[in-house]
Design an enzyme around this catalytic site. Structure first.
Site, mmCIF file in Angstrom:
data_model
loop_
_atom_site.group_PDB
_atom_site.id
_atom_site.type_symbol
_atom_site.label_atom_id
_atom_site.label_comp_id
_atom_site.label_asym_id
_atom_site.label_seq_id
_atom_site.Cartn_x
_atom_site.Cartn_y
_atom_site.Cartn_z
ATOM 1 N N CYS A 49 -2.342 1.502 3.106
ATOM 2 C CA CYS A 49 -1.165 1.560 2.228
ATOM 3 C C CYS A 49 -1.321 0.564 1.084
ATOM 4 C CB CYS A 49 0.092 1.255 3.043
ATOM 5 S SG CYS A 49 1.579 1.234 2.032
ATOM 6 N N CYS B 59 1.882 -1.261 0.034
ATOM 7 C CA CYS B 59 2.334 -2.308 0.977
ATOM 8 C C CYS B 59 1.451 -3.556 0.844
ATOM 9 C CB CYS B 59 2.248 -1.845 2.428
ATOM 10 S SG CYS B 59 2.766 -0.163 2.728
ATOM 11 N N ASP B 60 0.147 -3.371 0.725
ATOM 12 C CA ASP B 60 -0.790 -4.495 0.858
ATOM 13 C C ASP B 60 -1.506 -4.888 -0.428
ATOM 14 O OD1 ASP B 60 -0.170 -4.440 3.561
ATOM 15 O OD2 ASP B 60 -1.765 -3.019 4.021
#
Ligand code: NAP
Length: 307
Positions: A134, A137-138
């Protein structure tokens, strides 16, 4: 005995949210179950959704939240719980979570899909230590660092564009010499000066001990192996439907998608499928929300016919 619902909707991605909205507006006695804390499903991991009519450029997080709020405004919210099994007991379906057993006359399976893994050495070992599924997200952890994105679909190309804004250098590794991503995304990718595309190559090993340090690639045409030094590896090689837990409940194709057409009718009476879990040509938010609506209308018809 527990109360008997008209409809149980499993999943709170776009298909499940849409189904919940149609169920509540159809005055059905509805149960809505999801195992996440926020509604939206996979769209929450999307940086930008630019093909949902009326909302150009909306972030996936905002779209998921707006959809969830819409359902809640109509008076329905998901009950948190991981569904472990659905049993077809004829006119009643039994839905089992760890602590509860629910009964419903119909079920809409809107349980979505999860990312596919590559299953290469280093992938599982370094997951969360440089290996990610992701980018939204990261990605922030890789500011001014190097990242490798693996895949050639919409998600891989979107991830690479997103990471190019953060990282010093981004490599996109694809097993063919042509992307399957939308043309508009490919054009945006090619305008990113710090992105390098590596065609005809597959990752065979992710290297590192406590953190990712590199990826070993193999050229599928020449067999030549090379190592790219990188801090992060973002794997975007497709999705697999979340249907393994359903057992023999409904007929599925060889990839595990529930066989159902636009109306969401499955091979098991009273069980309907909506969104990424069903066999379909195009898996996008716009088709998922249509599925949710269709599945509930099909369920309503079934309820009338089987009253
Ligand atoms: P996808 O479209 O299925 O693409 C997966 C990519 O990974 C393909 O390029 C495939 O290569 C490659 N791949 C698969 N297995 C591989 C392996 N073992 N090793 C190396 N490469 C491999 O999946 P996605 O991009 O994850 O998207 C998932 C779904 O969400 C799709 O249906 C997509 O359309 C949808 N989506 C829609 C939007 C949007 O509407 N804007 C945005 C994101 C995602 P080949 O090309 O050679 O098969």
């Amino acid at each position: 005995m527990s109360e008997l619902y008209d409809i149980a909707i499993l999943g709170a991605g776009p298909a499940g949210i849409s189904a919940a909205i149609y169920a509540v507006r159809g005055r059905l006695k509805a149960l809505w179950l999801d195992n996440q804390f926020v509604e939206g499903g996979q769209v929450l991991n999307t940086y930008e959704v630019d093909n949902y009519p009326g909302l150009p450029g909306i972030s996936g997080m905002d779209l998921g939240e707006a959809m969830g709020n819409h359902a809640e405004k109509l008076g329905i919210a998901p009950v948190r719980g991981k569904v472990l099994a659905v049993e077809n007991a004829g006119s009643e379906k039994i839905i089992r979570t760890k602590n509860h057993e629910y009964r419903a006359k119909t079920v809409v399976l809107a349980c979505g899909a999860s990312h596919r893994t590559l299953d290469i050495p280093g992938e599982a070992e370094l997951s969360g230590m440089g290996v990610s599924y992701c980018a939204t997200c990261d990605g922030a952890f890789f500011k001014n660092k190097r990242a490798v994105v693996i895949g050639g679909g919409n998600i891989a190309v979107e991830d690479a564009i997103f990471l190019a804004r953060i990282c010093e250098k981004v490599y996109v590794v694809h097993r063919r010499d042509e992307f399957r991503a939308d043309r508009i995304l490919q054009d945006s990718l090619r305008s990113c000066e710090n992105v390098e595309i590596i065609w005809d190559s597959v990752a065979v090993e992710i290297q590192g001990t406590e953190q990712v340090t590199g990826v070993k690639l193999s050229n599928v045409k020449t067999g030549q192996e090379t190592v790219i030094h990188t801090d992060g590896v973002f794997i975007a090689v497709g999705i697999i439907p979340n249907t393994q837990w359903l057992g023999e409940l409904v007929p599925m194709d060889e990839a595990g998608y529930i066989i159902a057409g636009e109306e969401g009718i499955t091979g098991t009476p009273g069980i309907f499928a909506a969104g990424d879990v069903r066999t379909k040509m195009l898996r996008q938010v716009v088709t998922a929300v249509a599925d949710g609506a269709n599945a509930v209308v099909s369920a309503q018809k079934y309820l009338i016919e089987n009253a």
